[in-house]
Design an enzyme around this catalytic site. Structure first.
Site, PDB file in Angstrom:
ATOM      1  N   TYR A 140     -39.975  48.707  61.628  1.00  0.00           N
ATOM      2  CA  TYR A 140     -40.705  50.009  60.739  1.00  0.00           C
ATOM      3  C   TYR A 140     -42.040  50.171  61.426  1.00  0.00           C
ATOM      4  CZ  TYR A 140     -37.772  51.234  56.738  1.00  0.00           C
ATOM      5  OH  TYR A 140     -36.629  51.701  56.048  1.00  0.00           O
ATOM      6  N   LYS A 195     -29.786  38.427  61.401  1.00  0.00           N
ATOM      7  CA  LYS A 195     -28.770  38.866  62.560  1.00  0.00           C
ATOM      8  C   LYS A 195     -29.114  37.666  63.841  1.00  0.00           C
ATOM      9  CE  LYS A 195     -25.232  41.102  64.001  1.00  0.00           C
ATOM     10  NZ  LYS A 195     -23.850  41.286  63.381  1.00  0.00           N
ATOM     11  N   ASP A 227     -24.437  41.810  58.182  1.00  0.00           N
ATOM     12  CA  ASP A 227     -23.225  42.407  58.317  1.00  0.00           C
ATOM     13  C   ASP A 227     -22.337  41.665  57.237  1.00  0.00           C
ATOM     14  OD1 ASP A 227     -23.085  40.359  59.914  1.00  0.00           O
ATOM     15  OD2 ASP A 227     -21.446  41.330  61.293  1.00  0.00           O
ATOM     16  N   ASP A 251     -34.011  47.413  53.349  1.00  0.00           N
ATOM     17  CA  ASP A 251     -34.158  48.948  53.247  1.00  0.00           C
ATOM     18  C   ASP A 251     -32.451  49.145  52.800  1.00  0.00           C
ATOM     19  OD1 ASP A 251     -34.792  51.656  52.770  1.00  0.00           O
ATOM     20  OD2 ASP A 251     -33.955  51.891  54.768  1.00  0.00           O
ATOM     21  N   ASP A 255     -30.234  49.680  48.936  1.00  0.00           N
ATOM     22  CA  ASP A 255     -29.486  50.883  48.384  1.00  0.00           C
ATOM     23  C   ASP A 255     -28.203  50.422  48.230  1.00  0.00           C
ATOM     24  OD1 ASP A 255     -31.875  52.584  49.038  1.00  0.00           O
ATOM     25  OD2 ASP A 255     -30.338  54.192  49.920  1.00  0.00           O
TER      26      ASP A 255
HETATM   27  C1  IPM Z   1     -37.267  52.974  50.363  1.00  0.00           C
HETATM   28  C2  IPM Z   1     -37.488  54.230  51.365  1.00  0.00           C
HETATM   29  C3  IPM Z   1     -38.713  54.501  52.428  1.00  0.00           C
HETATM   30  C4  IPM Z   1     -38.285  53.289  53.166  1.00  0.00           C
HETATM   31  C5  IPM Z   1     -38.651  55.717  53.111  1.00  0.00           C
HETATM   32  C6  IPM Z   1     -38.962  56.778  52.161  1.00  0.00           C
HETATM   33  C7  IPM Z   1     -39.660  55.517  54.151  1.00  0.00           C
HETATM   34  O1  IPM Z   1     -36.200  54.426  51.915  1.00  0.00           O
HETATM   35  O2  IPM Z   1     -38.555  52.794  49.855  1.00  0.00           O
HETATM   36  O3  IPM Z   1     -36.546  52.259  50.601  1.00  0.00           O
HETATM   37  O4  IPM Z   1     -37.517  53.180  54.092  1.00  0.00           O
HETATM   38  O5  IPM Z   1     -38.847  52.086  53.073  1.00  0.00           O
HETATM   39 MG    MG Z   2     -34.740  53.003  51.322  1.00  0.00          MG
END
Ligand code: IPM
Ligand code: MG
Length: 363
Positions: A140, A195, A227, A251, A255
């Protein structure tokens, strides 16, 4: 002492959901919580107002406050701007500016929502995972990055783009300590995700985490490739207690973990520096498609406010009250569309806030 909270609503559904979280915090005033709020623009909203997604004055307000309550940033109509002016740069920039390297993303399945998950209830019921994501390093932020003409290999002469994945030992150590300490307070299990079979950076990550583990003999450390972890989260999520991983993998995995819980609209997060100063935000984004329509689920932001009371202010009692109000509403109250099912009253963002206030009052 009055707690000074900087509120940064941001874009899309950000203003609606932070509004409900502020109402919940304000409701606790009647029981002695002393809070005041000051607002600052961030993301696309700040770009439109000031020409920059993260104005200096917004960072200054954060620094002068005791904690930050953050909504969301992201606005498709600004995606054609140069990268440094895009809304997402604001959240990346403020994390970096405030050194918020430790990101806590709890993913737990409320019994009341086990049927809202797309997974079979017996796979997810009772799941309670904490993802500890490193937040200020990795690909990042790694430099160099950019565009250039490829200088070698079969695509020599072609245009190419590149990013750099890198981690310094100190960066890995400090997040590892945070994760081991969190595991110690929970069920004593830590899974470090990397990884290492392919990437130098993450082999180094694994080595350093293994060294730090010597200081935590009471915590059971395991390692898993990312993975495989993505697969195991779907196959048997209850095997996990605390997961620690780098910025990019964290990240993606957070999700994924959110969907196990039924809705991404449920997951709060805390981003902390070494002094427990923190920025609190839902893990979901600005959801422009439903913005301004009173459809968004404010619970992730409300629960983020709860995390603020616990992590930055050590006010366990108020945090627990927010969490039990959320549980009460999930059990018997109305629901936003993302977690609605037959037999429940459907409501909007504000209706959810009203139900929470009623639940708090009834405690
Ligand atoms: C998160 C989001 C952010 C990230 C984006 C909006 C830059 O997806 O907080 O998970 O990738 O960290
Ligand atoms: Mg995110």
């Amino acid at each position: 002492m009055t707690l000074k909270i900087a509120v940064m609503p941001g874009d899309g559904i950000g203003p609606e959901i932070t509004k409900e979280a502020v109402r919940v915090l304000e409701a606790l005033r009647t029981d002695g919580l002393k809070v005041e709020f000051e607002y600052a623009p961030i993301g696309g909203a700040a770009y439109r107002e000031t020409g920059h997604p993260l104005p200096e004055s917004t960072v200054a307000l954060a620094r002068a406050s005791d904690a930050v309550l953050f909504g969301a940033v992201g606005d498709f109509s600004l995606d054609t701007l140069p990268r440094h002016l895009r809304p997402e740069q604001a959240i990346l920039g403020i994390r970096k500016a405030l050194n918020l390297f430790a990101n806590f993303r709890p993913a737990m399945v409320y019994p009341e929502l086990a049927d809202a998950s797309s997974m079979r209830p017996e796979i997810v019921a009772g799941m309670d995972i904490l993802i500890v994501r490193e937040l200020t390093g990795d690909i990042y932020f790694g430099t160099p990055r950019g565009h250039r003409i490829c200088e070698d290999g079969p695509f020599k002469g072609d245009r190419e783009a590149f990013d750099t994945m890198r981690y310094a030992e100190t960066e890995i150590r400090r997040i590892a300590h945070v994760a081991f300490q969190a595991a110690r307070k929970r069920n004593g299990k830590l899974c470090s995700v990397d990884k290492a079979n392919v990437l130098e950076t993450t082999q180094f990550w694994r080595d350093v985490v293994t060294e730090v583990a010597k200081e935590y003999p009471d915590v059971a450390l395991s390692h898993m490739y990312v993975d495989n972890c993505a697969m195991q989260l779907l196959k048997d999520p209850k095997q996990f207690d605390v997961i620690v991983t780098g910025n990019l993998f964290g990240d993606i995995l957070s999700d994924e973990a959110s969907m196990l819980t039924g809705s991404i609209g449920m997951l709060p997060s805390a981003s902390l520096n070494e002094n427990n100063f923190g920025l609190y935000e839902p893990i979901h984004g600005s959801a422009p498609d439903i913005a301004g329509k009173d459809l968004a689920n404010p619970l992730a932001t409300v629960l983020s406010a709860g995390m603020m009371l616990r992590y930055t202010f050590g006010m366990e009692e108020y945090a627990a009250r927010i969490e039990s109000a959320v549980k009460a509403v999930l059990a018997t109250g109305p629901r936003t569309g993302d977690i609605w099912r037959d037999g429940k009253v459907k409501t909007g963002t504000q209706g959810m806030g009203d139900a929470l206030l009623a639940a708090l009052a009834a405690q």
